[in-house]
Design a protein around this motif. Structure first.
Motif, PDB file in Angstrom:
ATOM      1  N   GLU A 145       0.831  -1.206   0.000  1.00  0.00           N
ATOM      2  CA  GLU A 145       0.000   0.000   0.000  1.00  0.00           C
ATOM      3  C   GLU A 145       0.867   1.258   0.000  1.00  0.00           C
ATOM      4  O   GLU A 145       2.035   1.209   0.410  1.00  0.00           O
ATOM      5  CB  GLU A 145      -0.913   0.009   1.236  1.00  0.00           C
ATOM      6  CG  GLU A 145      -2.205  -0.764   1.045  1.00  0.00           C
ATOM      7  CD  GLU A 145      -3.205  -0.038   0.153  1.00  0.00           C
ATOM      8  OE1 GLU A 145      -2.937   1.105  -0.243  1.00  0.00           O
ATOM      9  OE2 GLU A 145      -4.243  -0.640  -0.146  1.00  0.00           O
TER      10      GLU A 145
ATOM     11  N   ALA B 223      -7.430   0.971   4.406  1.00  0.00           N
ATOM     12  CA  ALA B 223      -6.010   0.780   4.158  1.00  0.00           C
ATOM     13  C   ALA B 223      -5.213   2.040   4.455  1.00  0.00           C
ATOM     14  O   ALA B 223      -4.058   1.970   4.852  1.00  0.00           O
ATOM     15  CB  ALA B 223      -5.780   0.343   2.712  1.00  0.00           C
ATOM     16  N   GLU B 224      -5.818   3.214   4.246  1.00  0.00           N
ATOM     17  CA  GLU B 224      -5.026   4.437   4.297  1.00  0.00           C
ATOM     18  C   GLU B 224      -5.217   5.261   5.558  1.00  0.00           C
ATOM     19  O   GLU B 224      -4.359   6.060   5.911  1.00  0.00           O
ATOM     20  CB  GLU B 224      -5.329   5.289   3.049  1.00  0.00           C
ATOM     21  CG  GLU B 224      -4.869   4.563   1.802  1.00  0.00           C
ATOM     22  CD  GLU B 224      -5.273   5.253   0.509  1.00  0.00           C
ATOM     23  OE1 GLU B 224      -5.681   6.417   0.566  1.00  0.00           O
ATOM     24  OE2 GLU B 224      -5.178   4.605  -0.548  1.00  0.00           O
TER      25      GLU B 224
ATOM     26  N   LEU C 267      -1.802  -3.932  -8.234  1.00  0.00           N
ATOM     27  CA  LEU C 267      -2.600  -4.358  -7.094  1.00  0.00           C
ATOM     28  C   LEU C 267      -1.891  -3.906  -5.820  1.00  0.00           C
ATOM     29  O   LEU C 267      -0.735  -4.242  -5.618  1.00  0.00           O
ATOM     30  CB  LEU C 267      -2.763  -5.881  -7.055  1.00  0.00           C
ATOM     31  CG  LEU C 267      -3.206  -6.614  -8.314  1.00  0.00           C
ATOM     32  CD1 LEU C 267      -3.666  -8.014  -7.945  1.00  0.00           C
ATOM     33  CD2 LEU C 267      -4.337  -5.883  -9.003  1.00  0.00           C
ATOM     34  N   LEU C 268      -2.583  -3.145  -4.992  1.00  0.00           N
ATOM     35  CA  LEU C 268      -1.979  -2.673  -3.752  1.00  0.00           C
ATOM     36  C   LEU C 268      -2.431  -3.593  -2.621  1.00  0.00           C
ATOM     37  O   LEU C 268      -3.600  -3.623  -2.266  1.00  0.00           O
ATOM     38  CB  LEU C 268      -2.393  -1.227  -3.469  1.00  0.00           C
ATOM     39  CG  LEU C 268      -1.960  -0.213  -4.524  1.00  0.00           C
ATOM     40  CD1 LEU C 268      -2.397   1.180  -4.141  1.00  0.00           C
ATOM     41  CD2 LEU C 268      -0.464  -0.241  -4.725  1.00  0.00           C
TER      42      LEU C 268
ATOM     43  N   ASN D 138       1.018   3.707   1.885  1.00  0.00           N
ATOM     44  CA  ASN D 138       1.513   4.233   3.158  1.00  0.00           C
ATOM     45  C   ASN D 138       2.733   3.473   3.667  1.00  0.00           C
ATOM     46  O   ASN D 138       3.275   3.803   4.705  1.00  0.00           O
ATOM     47  CB  ASN D 138       0.406   4.226   4.211  1.00  0.00           C
ATOM     48  CG  ASN D 138      -0.230   2.867   4.357  1.00  0.00           C
ATOM     49  OD1 ASN D 138       0.402   1.853   4.099  1.00  0.00           O
ATOM     50  ND2 ASN D 138      -1.477   2.835   4.750  1.00  0.00           N
TER      51      ASN D 138
ATOM     52  N   MET E  41     -11.117  -5.898   0.895  1.00  0.00           N
ATOM     53  CA  MET E  41      -9.736  -5.429   0.846  1.00  0.00           C
ATOM     54  C   MET E  41      -8.791  -6.602   0.567  1.00  0.00           C
ATOM     55  O   MET E  41      -7.777  -6.451  -0.098  1.00  0.00           O
ATOM     56  CB  MET E  41      -9.378  -4.768   2.172  1.00  0.00           C
ATOM     57  CG  MET E  41      -8.018  -4.151   2.190  1.00  0.00           C
ATOM     58  SD  MET E  41      -7.912  -2.899   3.442  1.00  0.00           S
ATOM     59  CE  MET E  41      -7.601  -3.870   4.882  1.00  0.00           C
TER      60      MET E  41
ATOM     61  N   GLU F 163      -2.403   5.486   8.572  1.00  0.00           N
ATOM     62  CA  GLU F 163      -1.075   6.094   8.481  1.00  0.00           C
ATOM     63  C   GLU F 163      -1.122   7.541   8.008  1.00  0.00           C
ATOM     64  O   GLU F 163      -0.101   8.173   7.855  1.00  0.00           O
ATOM     65  CB  GLU F 163      -0.212   5.291   7.478  1.00  0.00           C
ATOM     66  CG  GLU F 163      -0.134   3.828   7.789  1.00  0.00           C
ATOM     67  CD  GLU F 163       1.103   3.483   8.594  1.00  0.00           C
ATOM     68  OE1 GLU F 163       2.005   4.324   8.635  1.00  0.00           O
ATOM     69  OE2 GLU F 163       1.138   2.402   9.190  1.00  0.00           O
TER      70      GLU F 163
ATOM     71  N   ASN G 107      -7.379  -4.251  -4.977  1.00  0.00           N
ATOM     72  CA  ASN G 107      -7.159  -2.837  -4.639  1.00  0.00           C
ATOM     73  C   ASN G 107      -6.417  -2.037  -5.699  1.00  0.00           C
ATOM     74  O   ASN G 107      -5.621  -1.165  -5.373  1.00  0.00           O
ATOM     75  CB  ASN G 107      -6.397  -2.707  -3.317  1.00  0.00           C
ATOM     76  CG  ASN G 107      -7.117  -3.370  -2.179  1.00  0.00           C
ATOM     77  OD1 ASN G 107      -8.341  -3.302  -2.103  1.00  0.00           O
ATOM     78  ND2 ASN G 107      -6.390  -4.034  -1.330  1.00  0.00           N
TER      79      ASN G 107
END
Lengths: 249, 298
Positions: free
Chosen positions: A119, B249-250, A149-150, A121, B220, B253, B225
């Protein structure tokens, strides 16, 4: 790197109740800025201190002393049946930005490439973006292909790489298991392709690796010196390996 | 004595009223909070950028279209799978199955509904995704379709349970009358029982969809994603990124108070509005049908 600093502080502080260690996150810039302002004893950073930062510190009467406390290598992984053995950084950049979408174009089978990434982050994601996709050029505005794809976890990347022969992924060396295939990477056409191992990371021949630093205010003394000595001990370096980084000793 | 009872009644009554109104208050407070955290986005980011095709928040690409599209594709897919299976199961349990089978089936279906979504997601990642890739020959098994299948699996227990109750509540005299007029069992179910239970069945479908659109963890883990705008039918078999998965997911952070943080709340507002519209449509339809059936019966 904050994970590593926290784990170290926890292990060190747990055994020595007389020492008080507190760790704050926020990124390498935050840590170095705090060192310049004299509010911390040790700054952890996943990049080297910049020339301007060193000058600022000296203007404040602080001489930052650098220690490489661990290394971080990113392994490029594929399915074990994928015949590809090696790629250059340029090929990886073209693959992840979507210019190359078939394994055939890098000498593999006629299969679509499925891109896997952590991802946005994750520090690994940003490092890969800056040093592989953009090849270290800070003016480059290349982005990951929108088809990337994350995955929310390393396990997500691992599961997909293990079962999908189309997939390519990257992750910290510590997360690679024997049932995936690691790709040998070269810094450019004509340069040797190198597999990531503790040895190749430490002799700097593997191109996708970086040092993790600690900076102290002047030569360390007293409690700070004791802590740094401990950081280079077998016990602390064992924690480095457990967290998926590369120990320096 | 009488005075005392009146007083007690008043207290209980106002307590009940307070709990009733508190639900409205909570929804309103949640909405106000979402607005407070999400609206600054319209100052920080140009509205045109929010309609962009690229979601890459760490470089200030805040296009919401791929996320909204992703959520819609996964939810529609789940509804299309869950409705026929769920309704058929409900009809079978309520109308056709013998008594003993019914007593086993219904609790079993309800147990299925209690499966934690992370377990389902893990199962999906390890088993369903490879199966989808091999049978449909897609580049990866982490697709919107995989998410839809698992979400349908989650929505079906809710759907079956509520729809079965609605079918069960249809008076026996309706079925007896239909059968007496010479209708076959199928005709009775299709033309009499199901229409009579329509509003309950519709509520069941809406509850099922509601569960699907808000689901996060499973989605997820199995949809890949990848923030790309779904284009056409093929998009069902491509990876997507949903609104819920993006927030989950975000959010952990993101720097508090940054544009990225505000955009995540804007996604929350969009999600809130969508589920509000779904619920509103459902209740209007149900309400209208009630009036009509009351008219017919009177």
């Amino acid at each position: 790197m904050v994970n590593l600093a926290l784990a170290w502080a926890e292990a060190y502080g747990g055994a020595r109740p007389d020492v008080r260690l507190s760790v704050t996150g926020g990124g390498s810039g935050t840590g170095i800025a705090a060192l310049i302002n004299g509010t911390v004893d040790i700054a952890n950073a996943s990049r080297a201190i910049k020339k301007e930062e060193r000058e600022q510190a000296q203007a404040n009467g602080i001489e930052p002393v650098e220690f490489v406390v661990a290394r971080d290598a990113i392994a490029v992984i594929v399915h074990p049946e994928n015949p590809i053995q090696q790629l250059t950084l340029q090929q990886l950049s073209a693959i992840y930005s979507g210019q190359i979408a078939n394994w055939r174009d890098v000498g593999g089978q006629d299969r679509p490439i499925v891109l896997l990434s952590r991802e946005t982050n994750s520090g690994t994601h940003v490092y890969f973006l800056e040093n592989v996709l953009r090849l270290g050029n800070s003016k480059d505005k290349t982005l990951f292909s929108p088809d990337t794809l994350l995955m929310p976890s390393s396990e997500g990347i691992g599961a997909e790489v293990r079962q999908n022969p189309n997939a390519i992924g990257y992750d910290g060396l510590g997360y690679v298991t024997p049932d995936m295939k690691t790709i040998a990477v070269s810094a450019g056409e004509g340069q040797p392709h190198v597999l990531p191992t503790i040895a190749t990371v430490n002799d700097e021949s593997y191109p996708i690796a970086r040092d993790l630093y600690m900076y102290t205010r002047g030569e360390p003394a007293g409690a700070v010196k004791a802590y740094l000595d401990w950081v280079f001990s077998a016990e602390a370096q064992q924690i480095v390996a457990e967290l998926g980084f590369v120990p320096v000793k | 004595m009488k005075q005392n009872r009146n007083w007690l009644e008043l207290v209980v009554e106002s307590l009940i009223r307070a709990t009733g109104y508190s639900a409205i208050l909570f929804v309103a407070l949640i909405f106000v909070f979402l607005l407070r955290e999400g609206l600054p986005v319209f100052v920080e980011v140009r509205p045109g950028d929010l309609l962009g095709a690229r979601w890459y928040p760490i470089e200030s690409h805040y296009g919401l279209l791929p996320l909204v599209g992703g959520s819609l594709v996964v939810t529609l897919g789940a509804a299309l799978i869950a409705m026929p299976f769920g309704l058929a199961t409900a009809i079978f349990i309520a109308e056709i199955a013998p008594r003993w089978a019914r007593e086993v089936l219904k609790p079993l279906v309800e147990v299925l509904g209690g499966l934690p979504s992370v377990v389902l997601g893990f199962l999906g990642m390890i088993t369903v995704a490879p199966l989808v890739r091999l049978t449909l020959n897609t580049p990866t098994g982490l697709t919107a379709f995989t998410g839809s299948v698992l979400l349908a699996g989650m929505a079906i227990p809710t759907l079956v349970s509520v729809a079965e109750d609605a079918l069960d509540a249809v008076p026996k005299s309706y079925r007896d009358a239909a059968l007496a007029l010479g209708a076959t069992k199928w005709q009775t179910i299709w033309r009499v029982t199901l229409p009579a239970a329509r509003s309950g069945v519709l509520t069941a479908v809406m509850l099922g969809i509601g569960r699907a659109i808000g689901e996060t963890m499973t989605v997820m883990m199995v949809t890949g994603n990848a923030a790309r705008i779904p284009d056409g039918l093929g998009a069902l078999f491509m990876p997507v990124r949903t609104m819920t998965a993006t927030i989950a997911a975000e959010m952990g952070e993101v720097a508090n108070g940054s544009s990225h943080y505000h955009v995540l709340f804007t996604i929350g507002i969009v999600l809130f509005l969508i589920s509000f519209i779904v619920n509103l449509t459902a209740s209007t339809v149900v309400f209208q049908q009630k009036k009509r059936s009351q008219r017919l019966l009177s």
